[in-house]
Design a protein around this motif. Structure first.
Motif, PDB file in Angstrom:
ATOM      1  N   VAL A   1      29.246 -43.309  16.390  1.00  0.00           N
ATOM      2  CA  VAL A   1      30.509 -43.936  15.996  1.00  0.00           C
ATOM      3  C   VAL A   1      31.236 -42.962  15.074  1.00  0.00           C
ATOM      4  CG1 VAL A   1      31.522 -45.843  14.709  1.00  0.00           C
ATOM      5  CG2 VAL A   1      29.589 -46.254  16.237  1.00  0.00           C
ATOM      6  N   LEU A   2      32.496 -42.687  15.375  1.00  0.00           N
ATOM      7  CA  LEU A   2      33.280 -41.744  14.582  1.00  0.00           C
ATOM      8  C   LEU A   2      34.359 -42.484  13.807  1.00  0.00           C
ATOM      9  CD1 LEU A   2      33.758 -38.842  17.172  1.00  0.00           C
ATOM     10  CD2 LEU A   2      31.942 -39.144  15.496  1.00  0.00           C
ATOM     11  N   SER A   3      34.382 -42.268  12.513  1.00  0.00           N
ATOM     12  CA  SER A   3      35.404 -42.924  11.689  1.00  0.00           C
ATOM     13  C   SER A   3      36.801 -42.474  12.087  1.00  0.00           C
ATOM     14  CB  SER A   3      35.158 -42.646  10.205  1.00  0.00           C
ATOM     15  OG  SER A   3      35.210 -41.260   9.936  1.00  0.00           O
ATOM     16  N   GLN A   4      36.920 -41.233  12.570  1.00  0.00           N
ATOM     17  CA  GLN A   4      38.216 -40.705  13.000  1.00  0.00           C
ATOM     18  C   GLN A   4      38.755 -41.435  14.226  1.00  0.00           C
ATOM     19  OE1 GLN A   4      35.421 -38.949  12.518  1.00  0.00           O
ATOM     20  NE2 GLN A   4      35.804 -37.153  11.271  1.00  0.00           N
ATOM     21  N   LEU A   5      37.895 -42.165  14.895  1.00  0.00           N
ATOM     22  CA  LEU A   5      38.311 -42.936  16.079  1.00  0.00           C
ATOM     23  C   LEU A   5      38.350 -44.425  15.772  1.00  0.00           C
ATOM     24  CD1 LEU A   5      36.283 -41.055  18.855  1.00  0.00           C
ATOM     25  CD2 LEU A   5      38.728 -40.845  18.312  1.00  0.00           C
ATOM     26  N   GLY A   6      38.478 -44.746  14.504  1.00  0.00           N
ATOM     27  CA  GLY A   6      38.559 -46.144  14.119  1.00  0.00           C
ATOM     28  C   GLY A   6      37.246 -46.895  14.267  1.00  0.00           C
ATOM     29  N   GLY A   7      36.142 -46.177  14.068  1.00  0.00           N
ATOM     30  CA  GLY A   7      34.841 -46.820  14.168  1.00  0.00           C
ATOM     31  C   GLY A   7      34.375 -47.046  15.591  1.00  0.00           C
ATOM     32  N   ARG A   8      34.914 -46.264  16.511  1.00  0.00           N
ATOM     33  CA  ARG A   8      34.508 -46.368  17.921  1.00  0.00           C
ATOM     34  C   ARG A   8      33.722 -45.136  18.323  1.00  0.00           C
ATOM     35  NH1 ARG A   8      40.254 -46.982  20.630  1.00  0.00           N
ATOM     36  NH2 ARG A   8      40.632 -45.374  19.073  1.00  0.00           N
ATOM     37  N   THR A   9      33.008 -45.254  19.420  1.00  0.00           N
ATOM     38  CA  THR A   9      32.360 -44.090  20.012  1.00  0.00           C
ATOM     39  C   THR A   9      33.400 -43.338  20.846  1.00  0.00           C
ATOM     40  OG1 THR A   9      31.703 -45.194  22.055  1.00  0.00           O
ATOM     41  CG2 THR A   9      30.161 -45.328  20.193  1.00  0.00           C
ATOM     42  N   ILE A  10      33.039 -42.159  21.270  1.00  0.00           N
ATOM     43  CA  ILE A  10      33.914 -41.371  22.148  1.00  0.00           C
ATOM     44  C   ILE A  10      34.198 -42.146  23.428  1.00  0.00           C
ATOM     45  CG2 ILE A  10      33.995 -39.303  23.607  1.00  0.00           C
ATOM     46  CD1 ILE A  10      32.383 -37.899  21.316  1.00  0.00           C
ATOM     47  N   GLU A  11      33.166 -42.688  24.028  1.00  0.00           N
ATOM     48  CA  GLU A  11      33.346 -43.438  25.274  1.00  0.00           C
ATOM     49  C   GLU A  11      34.251 -44.650  25.077  1.00  0.00           C
ATOM     50  OE1 GLU A  11      29.470 -44.299  26.821  1.00  0.00           O
ATOM     51  OE2 GLU A  11      29.268 -42.303  27.695  1.00  0.00           O
ATOM     52  N   GLN A  12      34.064 -45.375  23.981  1.00  0.00           N
ATOM     53  CA  GLN A  12      34.912 -46.537  23.710  1.00  0.00           C
ATOM     54  C   GLN A  12      36.369 -46.126  23.531  1.00  0.00           C
ATOM     55  OE1 GLN A  12      32.783 -47.941  20.270  1.00  0.00           O
ATOM     56  NE2 GLN A  12      31.770 -49.570  21.418  1.00  0.00           N
ATOM     57  N   ALA A  13      36.585 -45.044  22.804  1.00  0.00           N
ATOM     58  CA  ALA A  13      37.954 -44.579  22.569  1.00  0.00           C
ATOM     59  C   ALA A  13      38.620 -44.165  23.877  1.00  0.00           C
ATOM     60  CB  ALA A  13      37.956 -43.417  21.581  1.00  0.00           C
ATOM     61  N   LEU A  14      37.906 -43.450  24.720  1.00  0.00           N
ATOM     62  CA  LEU A  14      38.477 -43.025  26.004  1.00  0.00           C
ATOM     63  C   LEU A  14      38.736 -44.219  26.914  1.00  0.00           C
ATOM     64  CD1 LEU A  14      36.353 -39.814  26.656  1.00  0.00           C
ATOM     65  CD2 LEU A  14      38.783 -39.911  26.015  1.00  0.00           C
ATOM     66  N   ARG A  15      37.801 -45.167  26.950  1.00  0.00           N
ATOM     67  CA  ARG A  15      37.986 -46.366  27.782  1.00  0.00           C
ATOM     68  C   ARG A  15      39.184 -47.189  27.323  1.00  0.00           C
ATOM     69  NH1 ARG A  15      32.313 -47.066  27.851  1.00  0.00           N
ATOM     70  NH2 ARG A  15      32.501 -48.516  26.128  1.00  0.00           N
ATOM     71  N   SER A  16      39.451 -47.183  26.027  1.00  0.00           N
ATOM     72  CA  SER A  16      40.574 -47.976  25.515  1.00  0.00           C
ATOM     73  C   SER A  16      41.909 -47.256  25.672  1.00  0.00           C
ATOM     74  CB  SER A  16      40.344 -48.364  24.057  1.00  0.00           C
ATOM     75  OG  SER A  16      40.444 -47.232  23.223  1.00  0.00           O
ATOM     76  N   GLY A  17      41.884 -46.055  26.253  1.00  0.00           N
ATOM     77  CA  GLY A  17      43.123 -45.357  26.545  1.00  0.00           C
ATOM     78  C   GLY A  17      43.541 -44.306  25.540  1.00  0.00           C
ATOM     79  N   GLU A  18      42.674 -44.003  24.577  1.00  0.00           N
ATOM     80  CA  GLU A  18      42.997 -42.952  23.610  1.00  0.00           C
ATOM     81  C   GLU A  18      43.141 -41.631  24.361  1.00  0.00           C
ATOM     82  OE1 GLU A  18      44.400 -42.169  20.356  1.00  0.00           O
ATOM     83  OE2 GLU A  18      43.021 -43.823  19.989  1.00  0.00           O
ATOM     84  N   GLN A  19      44.114 -40.838  23.972  1.00  0.00           N
ATOM     85  CA  GLN A  19      44.346 -39.564  24.640  1.00  0.00           C
ATOM     86  C   GLN A  19      43.194 -38.604  24.357  1.00  0.00           C
ATOM     87  OE1 GLN A  19      48.197 -38.117  23.507  1.00  0.00           O
ATOM     88  NE2 GLN A  19      49.256 -39.748  24.566  1.00  0.00           N
ATOM     89  N   THR A  20      42.860 -37.809  25.360  1.00  0.00           N
ATOM     90  CA  THR A  20      41.703 -36.922  25.234  1.00  0.00           C
ATOM     91  C   THR A  20      41.862 -35.920  24.098  1.00  0.00           C
ATOM     92  OG1 THR A  20      42.604 -35.503  26.971  1.00  0.00           O
ATOM     93  CG2 THR A  20      40.934 -37.112  27.621  1.00  0.00           C
ATOM     94  N   HIS A  21      43.062 -35.420  23.871  1.00  0.00           N
ATOM     95  CA  HIS A  21      43.224 -34.435  22.793  1.00  0.00           C
ATOM     96  C   HIS A  21      43.013 -35.082  21.421  1.00  0.00           C
ATOM     97  CE1 HIS A  21      47.390 -35.966  22.838  1.00  0.00           C
ATOM     98  NE2 HIS A  21      47.429 -35.576  21.571  1.00  0.00           N
ATOM     99  N   VAL A  22      43.341 -36.354  21.284  1.00  0.00           N
ATOM    100  CA  VAL A  22      43.104 -37.071  20.031  1.00  0.00           C
ATOM    101  C   VAL A  22      41.601 -37.248  19.815  1.00  0.00           C
ATOM    102  CG1 VAL A  22      43.419 -39.292  18.846  1.00  0.00           C
ATOM    103  CG2 VAL A  22      45.326 -38.238  20.082  1.00  0.00           C
ATOM    104  N   VAL A  23      40.895 -37.604  20.875  1.00  0.00           N
ATOM    105  CA  VAL A  23      39.445 -37.778  20.780  1.00  0.00           C
ATOM    106  C   VAL A  23      38.780 -36.434  20.487  1.00  0.00           C
ATOM    107  CG1 VAL A  23      37.365 -38.534  22.001  1.00  0.00           C
ATOM    108  CG2 VAL A  23      39.512 -39.787  22.300  1.00  0.00           C
ATOM    109  N   TRP A  24      39.255 -35.376  21.136  1.00  0.00           N
ATOM    110  CA  TRP A  24      38.659 -34.062  20.900  1.00  0.00           C
ATOM    111  C   TRP A  24      38.859 -33.631  19.449  1.00  0.00           C
ATOM    112  CZ3 TRP A  24      34.884 -31.520  22.561  1.00  0.00           C
ATOM    113  CH2 TRP A  24      34.689 -30.209  22.177  1.00  0.00           C
ATOM    114  N   ARG A  25      40.024 -33.867  18.893  1.00  0.00           N
ATOM    115  CA  ARG A  25      40.257 -33.534  17.480  1.00  0.00           C
ATOM    116  C   ARG A  25      39.298 -34.298  16.578  1.00  0.00           C
ATOM    117  NH1 ARG A  25      46.586 -33.957  18.026  1.00  0.00           N
ATOM    118  NH2 ARG A  25      46.965 -31.988  19.087  1.00  0.00           N
ATOM    119  N   ALA A  26      38.993 -35.531  16.925  1.00  0.00           N
ATOM    120  CA  ALA A  26      38.044 -36.325  16.147  1.00  0.00           C
ATOM    121  C   ALA A  26      36.638 -35.724  16.236  1.00  0.00           C
ATOM    122  CB  ALA A  26      38.042 -37.768  16.637  1.00  0.00           C
TER     123      ALA A  26
END
Length: 66
Positions: A27-52
């Motif tokens: 779980v990454l705090s930079q992703l609002g307490g979500r995992t990478i997979e959760q963030a991507l599934r919820s539609g977060e942009q890949t570059h935002v997730v990569w920065r996290a």
């Protein structure tokens, strides 16, 4: 960044086996307490997730992948 590029970078930084674990278990705090997979599934942009990922693991991600 395309999703395939994201996964290739993650695997290059952490190795094929560990990248999957990082994506599903950490779980990454930079992703609002979500995992990478959760963030991507919820539609977060890949570059935002990569920065996290880079922010959470600055010593693991090589400078050329940042």
């Amino acid at each position: 960044m395309r999703l395939t590029d994201f996964w290739a970078r993650l695997e290059e930084a952490f190795g094929p086996g560990y990248a999957g674990s990082i994506a599903s278990d950490q779980v990454l705090s930079q992703l609002g307490g979500r995992t990478i997979e959760q963030a991507l599934r919820s539609g977060e942009q890949t570059h935002v997730v990569w920065r996290a990922v880079v922010a959470a693991y600055p010593d693991r991600v090589p400078a050329r992948l940042r």
